[in-house]
Design a protein around this motif. Structure first.
Motif: not given
Ligand SMILES: *Cc1c(COP(=O)(O)O)cnc(C)c1O
Length: 347
Positions: A119-121, A135-143
């Motif tokens: 999951g992601i918090q 941070e989330w927008s930078a990693t969202r696609d990968q996550a």
């Protein structure tokens, strides 16, 4: 009986879960960190599983491994602290789902456990755990391309319904997560009570299950009875306990009971908190010491063999007030020395 007896009503925990579940139209998970808020994670979680809980949360992987051993397979066990450097073997062996809190944790997960669910918090304004919006927008696609199972965030002020931070965090969480395809969760006990805007796909109460504020309608779960070791008369002018803080104003009777700050009776309660002889309150007289408390029982016709410090007359939150703390701290401080008696069937 040398030590106090902690009675834990597992059926009340199940009833509190069902009552919180009935306040929403979504799934209700359970938070059982810190040894089930001090009440015993194995018994608590197995009773909740029987009540219908399928998704559990704990703070650390070590807690997750203990919980997995108690529950067996077939339950989702989520870890708030995510994937720390030494966590990998625990996550793998316990089939635990980390709530990843940073891009570093996401990279570690994808590197070391590439096929395992996570999951992601997100941080929506509490500034404690979770990825910031950038941070989330930078990693969202990968996550989202990996085995993402849920997205969560946590409210800082949910026990105050009128606090403006609730709506602000709700808006921040929505802005970060609208359009994701996996389940979302924002609400703990407080958020569950804030209404449907806060419920998303599932709620994850903790303290309300155990009878604590802010779930005002909760059934009490814990009763704590402390045995009387001896009683003595004291003359007017005599003092009781360390530093002689309590001085008898008149001829009095003092009972000495087996439990002290080593058992979670916080020293701030000294000279303040009542215990109960049935329905009759009897105040602590003098300092709480490590293994003992002294209680003014002058007004009792007969001194019973035990007094209760948690009971129908005194909830964990009421006791907490006498120590200037919160019910959560009373629960999670409950001592290891008490004899624990459970009522209610586990499976
Ligand atoms: C402890 C915790 C909960 C449960 O909170 P309660 O106030 O006990 O209901 C839920 N989510 C997170 C992230 C927590 O740390």
């Amino acid at each position: 009986m040398g030590t106090g007896t902690l009675h834990i009503d597992l059926d009340a925990i199940a009833a509190n879960w069902a009552a919180l579940d009935a306040k929403t139209s979504v799934e209700t998970a359970a938070v059982v960190k810190a040894d089930g808020y001090g009440l015993g994670v194995s018994q608590v979680s197995r009773r909740l599983a029987r009540a219908g809980v399928r998704r559990f949360f704990v703070a650390t992987v070590e807690e997750g491994v203990v919980l997995r051993a108690a529950l067996g397979d077939g339950f989702e066990i989520n870890i708030f602290s995510g994937h720390m450097d030494s966590d990998t073997p625990f996550l793998r062996e316990g089939k635990l789902v980390p709530m990843l809190n940073s891009p570093e944790q996401l990279a570690r997960q994808l590197d070391r456990l590439p096929d395992a669910p996570y999951g992601i918090q997100l941080d929506s304004g509490m500034n404690r755990l979770g990825m910031e919006a950038a941070e989330w927008s930078a990693t969202r696609d990968q996550a989202e391309a990996g085995a993402l199972t849920l997205i969560m965030s946590h409210l800082a002020c949910a026990d105050e319904p009128d606090h403006p931070q609730n709506a602000a965090q709700l808006a921040a969480f929505r802005a970060m997560t609208d359009g994701v395809s996996v389940p979302r969760s924002l609400a703990a006990t407080g958020g569950t009570l804030l209404g449907p805007d806060y419920h998303f796909d599932f709620c994850r109460p903790g303290v309300g299950l155990y009878g604590g504020f802010p779930f005002e309608d909760a059934q009490p779960v814990a009763r704590l009875s402390l045995p009387v070791i001896q009683t003595r008369p004291v003359e007017a002018g005599e003092s009781v306990g360390y530093s002689a803080t309590w001085v008898a104003e008149k001829p009095s009777k003092i009972a000495t009971l087996s439990a002290g700050y080593a058992d979670g009776l916080i020293r701030k309660m000294s000279d303040r908190a009542p215990l109960y002889a049935g329905d009759i309150p009897c105040k602590l007289a003098g300092r709480v010491s490590m293994d003992l408390v002294t209680v003014d029982v002058t007004h009792l016709d007969e001194v019973p063999d035990h007094l209760d410090i948690l009971c129908a007359h005194q909830t964990v939150d009421q006791l907490a007030e006498h120590a200037e703390t919160i019910g959560y701290e009373i629960l999670t401080s409950l001592g290891r020395r008490y004899r624990r008696k459970y009522s209610g069937e586990v499976w």
